[in-house]
Every structure is written in C-alpha cells, then in structure tokens.
Design an enzyme around this catalytic site. Structure first.
Site, short mmCIF file in Angstrom:
data_model
loop_
_atom_site.label_atom_id
_atom_site.label_comp_id
_atom_site.label_asym_id
_atom_site.label_seq_id
_atom_site.Cartn_x
_atom_site.Cartn_y
_atom_site.Cartn_z
N ARG A 142 3.15 -40.50 -16.77
CA ARG A 142 4.52 -40.40 -17.30
C ARG A 142 5.38 -41.61 -16.93
O ARG A 142 6.58 -41.49 -16.68
CB ARG A 142 5.22 -39.11 -16.84
CG ARG A 142 4.52 -37.85 -17.28
CD ARG A 142 4.52 -37.65 -18.80
NE ARG A 142 3.63 -36.55 -19.13
CZ ARG A 142 2.33 -36.70 -19.44
NH1 ARG A 142 1.79 -37.91 -19.51
NH2 ARG A 142 1.58 -35.67 -19.72
N SER A 170 8.93 -29.72 -20.73
CA SER A 170 8.70 -29.32 -19.33
C SER A 170 9.82 -29.89 -18.48
O SER A 170 10.07 -31.09 -18.52
CB SER A 170 7.38 -29.87 -18.82
OG SER A 170 6.33 -29.35 -19.58
N GLU A 223 11.15 -33.83 -14.62
CA GLU A 223 10.51 -34.77 -15.55
C GLU A 223 11.54 -35.25 -16.56
O GLU A 223 11.50 -36.38 -17.02
CB GLU A 223 9.34 -34.08 -16.28
CG GLU A 223 8.76 -34.97 -17.36
CD GLU A 223 7.43 -34.49 -17.93
OE1 GLU A 223 6.63 -33.92 -17.19
OE2 GLU A 223 7.23 -34.71 -19.13
#
Ligand SMILES: Cc1cc2nc3c(=O)[nH]c(=O)nc-3n(C[C@H](O)[C@H](O)[C@H](O)COP(=O)(O)OP(=O)(O)OC[C@H]3O[C@@H](n4cnc5c(N)ncnc54)[C@H](O)[C@@H]3O)c2cc1C
Length: 298
Positions: free
Chosen positions: A171, A221, A291
């Site tokens: 990520r 998420s 996130e």
C-alpha cells in the site's frame, strides 16, 4: 488566495467546492479551490503556480481512500479524473490516463483479451490513486502489471520512470511521499482468453458484493492489515460490529469497514476510529493503523 492566477491556467476552477461531492464516503468540508484537470500540462502549470504563490496543493483521484475533515481543504485541490482518462491498447500494453477508473481499464483489458487486472478490477479508484497506494486485492496488486509511470510536479517537467523506480511496497510507492503527480501509466499484461478473464472479474466482483457493505458510502477498509491478523476479525472479536458515533458505524456486514449510514461527519468517523483502536488495543494488544488517508482540517 490568487484565484485569478489559477483560473487563467484552468478556467474550469471552482471555488468553495464541497468535498463530500468528490469522496466515496460522501463526507468532507469545502476545498477553497477545486480543479478537475484536463491535461498533464495543466497539472504541471497548476502545481508550479501553487509553489510560486505558497498555496497548499492536494491531488486526488476518485476520493475512494480518503476522509476529508469537516473544516475542508485550504488552498487548491486538483482532481485527476475523467478529464485525463483516455485508454489505448497496443499489443499487450495498455496506456491509460491516471484519471481512468481501474474498472474501466480492466474492462478494456478484457475486451482486448489481456489478463493481469482481474483481481484489482473491482477497486473503485482511479489508476493514479491505485498506483500511489499500490492498490491490491485477492493476492494481486498493481505493481505486478506496471511497465512505466509518467508524473509531473511543481518544476513543470513531465517524467517517466520504470516499475523498479516506483519502489512499490504494501500500500505504498515512491509517489506516497507526495510532490509527484501521476498523469498516466503503461501496463504490461498477458494475452489470455476473453471469456476466462471476464469470468474471473465477475467472480472477484461477486466476492466483493457478498462480503462488503457496498450499498453504503465508505472509503473501503478503514485500517491496514496488522502483521499476522485481519483488522475486520479483531474488530468483530472486540464486539464492535454495529458500534456507531453519529452517522458513522462499524459495518455489520464487514467489521473492517466504517460506513456512512447517513449524515456522518468526519469528526464522527474520527471518533469512531479512535474508539475502535482503543478497544482493539485493550482486548488484543494490537495497534490498528488507518489505511484511509486523513486529509484537510478537522
Ligand atoms: C468499497 C471500497 C472497496 C475498496 N477495496 C479496495 C481493495 O480491495 N484494495 C485496495 O487497495 N483499496 C481498496 N479501496 C480503497 C481505494 O479504492 C483504493 O486505495 C484506490 O486505489 C484509491 O484510488 P482513488 O483514485 O480513489 O484515490 P484517492 O482516494 O483520490 O487518493 C488516494 C491517495 O492517492 C493520492 N493520489 C490520487 N491520485 C493521484 C495522482 N494521480 N497522483 C498522485 N497522487 C494521487 C491522493 O493524494 C491520496 O493521498 C476500496 C475503497 C472502497 C470505497
């Protein structure tokens, strides 16, 4: 603020634009100035003018991985979206504008019988946002198909770098450090069978709609996957399904998602994030790290 200076470069500039219109969470105060860019050159010129005038600059794609504060965003927001979304296919290479939605790039790949984008085809962001985050799903990530990425910055240059130079990780990428605005990319795919590719995409999308609360606004998420755990399982294990603050709630369908059940503010979401983090830490000793990117003023 030098609105006229920016408007000379981008006549489509909007003032006091609500960010709730440009984020999948449907939350966020107003951006002082907002431009949906129509070319790499325009992005470069705007970034240069922002630097020259000391104007804060934020670049976004589809706003599907961010929570914008209720106080909005000072300075200029550039959206790299529909105005920069051309897609072309040449052999097994797809060249696309950073504003193209991943679902559209994947649909073009399927049409050309090119495999490689199936696992990421249902991620609701742009190619640029996906590259910035090295977005991934079901064991695939964009890193696996990138040949080169073209970006610009405040110096006005438009540069192209190869996959290795993008420093993709979990990520993250070299672009996550900021200041490098992705304008297009080349993806190298593998020739395959159109029917198989479409079937795989349909399967991944069904898995998504079976598990994820897609009928509510969210930013996907909420937390990164902690080493050795799944955030959703920890949150569910702490008894937090359905926990809510104002209009923000932990989804009953998938505890890894915080959803906007109607009228949620960014401060509702932030409060709920803090509550979930504390409860999970108390019960399991695990620190959950967001996130989603927190942008703008509270
Ligand atoms: C229902 C749902 C499901 C999701 N599922 C997944 C999933 O399976 N896997 C996954 O990885 N993510 C998932 N996400 C999160 C999100 O869709 C991805 O992170 C996506 O890649 C973000 O793209 P975006 O265009 O919306 O970026 P934005 O949210 O607009 O921006 C994200 C970050 O990228 C930067 N950025 C955006 N465009 C550019 C650009 N052109 N140049 C430089 N910087 C840029 C922004 O400044 C910001 O910091 C999901 C989100 C939702 C709402």
């Amino acid at each position: 603020m030098e609105i006229e200076k920016f408007r000379t470069i981008a006549p489509q500039l909007l003032v006091n634009e609500p960010m709730s219109k440009h984020t999948t969470f449907r939350i966020g105060g107003a951006a002082d100035m907002y431009v949906s860019a129509d070319s790499a050159e325009q992005v470069a010129a705007l970034a240069g003018a922002a630097k020259e005038t000391g104007t804060p600059l934020t670049v976004i794609g589809n706003g599907s991985n961010m929570l914008v504060g209720d106080g909005g965003i000072r300075g200029l927001v550039i959206e790299i979206g529909a105005g920069m979304s051309d897609i072309s296919v040449n052999g097994s290479v797809i060249t696309a504008g950073a504003g193209a939605l991943l679902s559209r790039v994947a649909a073009e790949a399927a049409k050309a019988s090119l495999s490689g984008l199936e696992p990421v085809s249902g991620i609701p962001g742009t190619l640029g946002g996906g590259l910035y985050m090295n977005a991934g799903a079901y064991g695939g990530e964009l890193k696996n198909v990138v040949r080169s990425v073209t970006y610009t910055g405040a110096d006005g240059d438009i540069k192209t770098i190869d996959n290795a130079a993008c420093c993709f990780g979990y990520r993250k990428s070299i672009f996550s450090d900021g200041g490098m605005y992705i304008v297009s990319a080349e993806l190298e795919l593998t020739p395959g069978n159109e029917e198989d590719i479409r079937a795989a995409m349909a399967d991944y999308n069904k898995r998504r709609s079976d598990k994820q609360p897609l009928s509510y606004p969210s930013a996907g998420s909420t937390f990164k996957r902690p080493e050795g755990y799944f955030a959703g399982a920890l949150i569910e294990g702490a008894g937090l399904k359905g926990a809510s603050v104002g209009g923000a709630a932990v989804s009953e369908k998938h505890a890894g998602f915080i959803i906007n059940t109607g009228g949620a503010t960014a401060s509702d979401v932030l409060e709920l994030i803090g509550y979930v983090q504390r409860k999970v830490k108390d019960k399991f000793g695990v620190e959950l790290e967001p996130e989603i990117r927190l942008i703008g003023e509270k």
